[in-house]
Enzyme design. Structure first.
Site, PDB file in Angstrom:
ATOM      1  N   GLY B 204      -1.839   5.090  -4.672  1.00 21.45           N
ATOM      2  CA  GLY B 204      -2.057   5.600  -3.938  1.00 21.45           C
ATOM      3  C   GLY B 204      -3.625   6.180  -4.009  1.00 21.45           C
ATOM      4  N   LEU B 230       0.174  -1.842  -2.000  1.00 16.03           N
ATOM      5  CA  LEU B 230      -0.646  -1.508  -2.309  1.00 16.03           C
ATOM      6  C   LEU B 230      -0.262  -1.142  -4.372  1.00 16.03           C
ATOM      7  CD1 LEU B 230      -3.362   0.130  -1.569  1.00 16.03           C
ATOM      8  CD2 LEU B 230      -1.688   2.013  -1.412  1.00 16.03           C
ATOM      9  N   ASP B 231      -1.407  -0.911  -4.956  1.00 17.40           N
ATOM     10  CA  ASP B 231      -1.600  -1.216  -6.327  1.00 17.40           C
ATOM     11  C   ASP B 231       0.008  -0.999  -6.965  1.00 17.40           C
ATOM     12  OD1 ASP B 231      -3.362   0.751  -6.012  1.00 17.40           O
ATOM     13  OD2 ASP B 231      -2.818   1.883  -5.305  1.00 17.40           O
ATOM     14  N   ALA B 232       0.890  -2.384  -6.645  1.00 18.33           N
ATOM     15  CA  ALA B 232       1.681  -2.749  -6.812  1.00 18.33           C
ATOM     16  C   ALA B 232       1.611  -4.727  -7.457  1.00 18.33           C
ATOM     17  CB  ALA B 232       2.830  -2.912  -6.289  1.00 18.33           C
TER      18      ALA B 232
END
Lengths: 287, 287, 287, 287
Positions: B204, B230-232
C-alpha cells in the site's frame, strides 16, 4: 575483550541546547575518561538520546553517589530518563526453548567458549526434549509443561525462578509459546525473542510456510524485545537471505535457522553491550 | 551480448517421467544446439517447469513449424503449457511514471547506452512533470491526467496506444496510480511494478513512513508482476538494505530509491531474458 | 528431510549436441524418475556439466550395473567424467580443529541435532585444547602435536586414521596448520577449509588484522576445497558483512566468526548434497 | 532535504579527557544548537575523532571569527586538526569519464533531479565518446586525449580548468586512466574513484576477468579517495553481490555495473554530507 572496568550511561530527554556539554562536563569533573560517546536526536519527536561509556579507573563516584549527583546536576534540569550500568559484570541470562535446538546450541556455545561475558544459570522449557543439550553443557534445565489451564500458574512459577536466580535478561530461543503479560511485565524490555521472518512480514505462526506460499525471494529473521502485542515489540536486529523458486519450505526452514541464530545472537550482544535503548516501540542501537 | 540468434522455450506440465528426455530429444532431432537448460520440479504441486535455450543456426523449424511439431510431439501428450520466444528481438517496452524520476532515468540510461537490447517507444504519465526527462532522451511522452471520473476512459486510451505501438512489456517506474483490471487483463504477466518495500511488509501507500514508524532495521524493494490484487502479484526480485535509528523517513526514501531502481531493473532484465514463468502467483526465475 | 532413496550423477564432458537428451533418455529407459536436473555449459571452455538426481525406487540398475551400462551408453561416446552417489548414505566426515572452537561447536550441533545427515566419527587436532568440547558431544578426539620435524610423520598417521575410519570428507574448522600435499592428495577435492577473509583478499595469516589495517568496509569468509596452493583452492561459498571505522580488530574477529561458521556450513552442505563439481580450480555449485 | 543553514566541524586530536566537553561547551557558549554529534576514539592509535553539526541560526560566529576563537579555545590546547564546512553550499564537483557511461548517467541523474545538492560545472574525458550524454544533460564536456607523451601536459591543463571552475571534488566515474601525482596533490582527499572489485582483491586492470578466473562467488565495488598508490587509497564504501558459476565475465560486468554506480554514489554522498575524515589511509565515515 578489555579488562578495564567501565560504566555506561544510557539516557534520553527532551532535545535542548547544551545536553552533551552538560553531561560530558559533569563526567569530566568527576574524573571520567570517556571512551565512547554516541548521541542521536530524533528531530521529529524532539528527543535527545545518548550513550556514554567511561573508564571507572580514576572516576570519583560510586553508583550511589552517581545517582544523587547526576540527578541533581543533570537529570532534573533536563528532565532526563537514564540508566547506569557497571561492567564488566556478567549479565545473568535465562534461555527459554521448546523443541528446536539450533539457537540454544548457539547461545550455549558462545557462553561456554567465553565468546560472551554472560552467565546462564538456567534454561526453561515447555518440553523435556532438549534436556540432554542442557545437561551436556552443564546448565540446569527446568521443564514447565504448559496447557491453557496451567499457563498462568506455570508462568508464575517461572517468574519466581527467574527472580530467585537474579536473572536480568531472558532469551526466547525459538520458544514456541506466547509469553503472557505477567511475565513481560516482570521483565520489561528484558525479554528478547527471535522471530523467523523479517517483521512485520509474516508475523504469527508458520512464517516460512507463509513466505513460501507468497513466493518471496528473500526470507528474514528479527530479534526484538517482547511486548504484549505479539511480534510487534521494538526491533533490535534483522537479517535476510536470498532464496529462489527451487527452495522448498524445508529449505526455507533450514536456511532460516542460520539467520535466526545469528540475528538472535546479535540482538543479545547489543543488549549485553548496553547499546540498546527503547523509545516508543523503536530501539535505538548505539554504535 | 552475443549476436547468435537463439530461441527460448518456457513450459510447464504435470510432473511425469521422461519430460526432459522427450523435449531434449525433440530439439536434438531438429538440429538444436542447446546452450542453456534449467528445469524445476515443484514436488508439492506435482508440476514440472523447464526453460531451454538453443541456437537457431542449424535449427530446422520455423516458429510456425515448431508450433505444430511441438504440439504434436510433446505438448499434447504431456499436457504442457508453453511459450516460444525468438531472440534477439528487442522487446518493446513502455514506461509508466508519475513525478519521481530515479527509476525512469535508470531505465532510459540502460536503454540509451545499449546495456539492454530493448525498444522504448513511449512513456506514459499521469503528470506532465517528467516530460523534460523523456525529451532529453528522445522518447515520446504521453500525458494522461487521471481523476476518478476519467480513469476508465484514460486507461482505455492508454491501452489503445500501447497496442498501437505493439508493446509487449509495461514497466511501472514508480507510477503512483493503481492500475485497473482492464489494463492488467490487456497485459497479463506483462506489467512489472516496483514496490518500495520488501513485500508483503508495508503493502500500500507510504511504505517508508510505515517502516520508520515500525522501527525496522532493514528496508526493501520488490519487483513483481501486477495482478488485480494490489501489491500481491508474483514477485520477481527483492533487495534490501540495512538502516539504523539514525535514518529519518527522508533517509529511508533516499536509500530506498537506490534499491528500487536496481530491483526494478533486475526484474525487467529477467523478463527480457525470458527467464520468468508465473505459476499460481509465484514466479519461477530460471538461472 | 525426505526419506526416499535417491541417486545423484555428477558429470562433465566436451560440450556437444545431444548430451542432455542421451543422459535423460538413458535414465528413463532404466526406470529413473528424475527429481532434479541442473546443467551448465561453459561456453568459453566448451565444457558441459550436469547434475541429475533420481529416485532409486523403480530404478533398474545397481551401482555396478550402472557403471557398466552408463560407461557403454554415454561416457565413452561423450568422453565424460562422472561420479555416481547413492544417498541417503550419511557421509563420513572428520573435523580438524586447533584452538578456536566456534566452527567446531557449530558443526557438532548440526550433526547432533540431526539437522545434517552426516557421521562424524572423529575429531583431529594439533592441540589438546578442545578435547572437552569433543567429549561433551561424545566424539573421539585425537591429538597430534605438530612441529616442523614431526609434521610429515604425524600427518601420515592422520591419513591412516582417516582411512581406517573410512572418512570421505575432511572439514578444516579453523585448523591453523598448513595441510601438506600428502594429506591433500589422499583426499582430493574432499578437504573443505574455511578461510577468514573474502578470498583472494587477505590470503594467509591474520586476515582480520590485515583487513583492519587496510580500512576495508566489508569483511568476508570463504569455504573452499584445499589444494596445494595455500588459500587458492576452488571456492564453494563466500559471505560478507559490513563493518565500520568503529570496529576494532577484536570486533572484526567476533563478527567474522559468525560468518565463518555459516559459510563453512554452507560449503559442507553443498558437498553433502552432491551439488559440487570442481573443474579447473573453479567449483560448479548446482542448484 | 532541510533548508536550515548548518555548519559541520570535522576534527581529530590526540585522545585525552575533556575534548567532547570542551568542544560542546565552546559551541553552546556561542549559541550553537547541536543537531548531530558523532565521535570515535581509536584506542590503538590514541586518536580522538569528532564530527559536530549545528544550526547556524542563532550561532554567533562567522567562519572567520570561528577560526580565531576555535583555534584559541580548543585547537591549540588539544593539538587538533580541524575543518569547518558551511552548508548548504552546493559542493562543486567535476566528473571524469572514459567510455563506459553507467556511472556518469547515474551521477548526472542525481544532480539533475535534485536528489543531491551539488553543482556539476564540467565533465572531463580522455575520449570524446560520451560527449552526447553530457550535452543531453547540458553539462560542458572537455576532451583531453592522453598519450604517454602528452599526459603531464594534459593533466596540467585539467588542473587549471578544475581550479578555474573552483572545483572541490572530483569523481572518477570509471575513468580508465591512472591519475598522476600532480593531479592528486592538487586535490588531496578530494578525488573519489570507483574500483570495480572489493579491494584489496583484484586491484589493477580487468578485475572482473580476474574474479571469473579465480572462481569467486562474490564480486564487489569500492569507492575510495585516490592516492598515489594505485587502488590503495582510503576506502569510503564497499558493496558486493553474489554470483554463481553460471555467470560469465559479461554477466559479472553487467552485475558489477549496478554495484559500481551505487557504491560510487554512496561514497560521494558521504563526502557531500561532510561525513568523511581520513586518518592514516583509513576513512572515518561518521553516522
Amino acid at each position: 575483550m578489555n579488562n578495564a572496568r567501565t560504566a555506561t550511561l544510557l539516557m534520553y530527554c527532551p532535545d535542548q541546547p547544551g545536553v552533551v556539554a552538560a553531561v560530558t562536563d559533569f563526567l569530566a569533573r568527576h574524573g571520567a575518561n570517556v571512551i565512547d560517546l554516541d548521541q542521536h536526536v530524533d528531530r521529529v519527536e524532539g528527543v535527545f538520546f545518548m550513550r556514554v561509556k567511561w573508564e571507572l579507573d580514576g572516576f570519583a563516584l560510586t553508583p550511589e553517589a552517581f545517582e544523587q549527583a547526576f540527578s541533581e546536576a543533570i537529570a532534573k534540569g533536563f528532565e532526563a530518563s537514564w540508566q547506569l550500568h557497571h561492567d564488566p559484570n556478567p549479565i545473568r541470562m535465562a534461555i527459554f526453548v521448546s523443541k528446536i535446538p539450533h539457537c540454544l546450541y548457539d547461545l550455549l556455545s558462545r557462553w561456554q567458549s567465553g565468546e560472551w561475558r554472560v552467565d546462564i544459570p538456567l534454561i526453561i522449557s515447555n518440553h523435556d526434549t532438549l534436556r540432554p543439550v542442557a545437561e551436556q553443557f552443564g546448565v540446569p534445565y527446568y521443564h514447565f509443561p504448559i496447557t491453557a489451564e496451567t499457563k498462568a500458574e506455570q508462568e508464575a512459577r517461572e517468574i519466581e525462578l527467574l527472580q530467585a536466580h537474579d536473572i536480568e535478561l531472558v532469551a526466547l530461543a525459538r520458544y514456541m509459546q506466547v509469553v503472557s503479560p505477567q511475565l513481560i511485565q516482570a521483565f520489561p524490555e528484558r525479554i528478547i525473542n527471535i522471530h523467523h521472518s523479517s517483521l512485520p512480514a509474516f508475523a504469527g505462526a508458520k512464517p516460512y510456510h507463509a513466505a513460501h506460499a507468497r513466493g518471496v525471494k528473500i526470507i528474514g529473521a528479527t530479534s526484538h524485545y517482547v511486548t504484549e502485542d505479539l511480534d510487534a515489540g521494538p526491533i533490535i536486529d534483522q537479517g535476510v537471505t536470498h532464496i529462489t523458486h527451487r527452495d522448498t519450505v524445508q529449505d526455507l526452514i533450514r536456511k532460516g535457522q542460520d539467520l535466526e541464530k545469528i540475528v538472535l545472537a546479535r540482538g543479545i550482544w547489543a543488549h549485553l553491550q548496553r547499546q540498546t535503548l527503547v523509545y516508543q516501540n523503536r530501539t535505538i542501537v548505539f554504535g
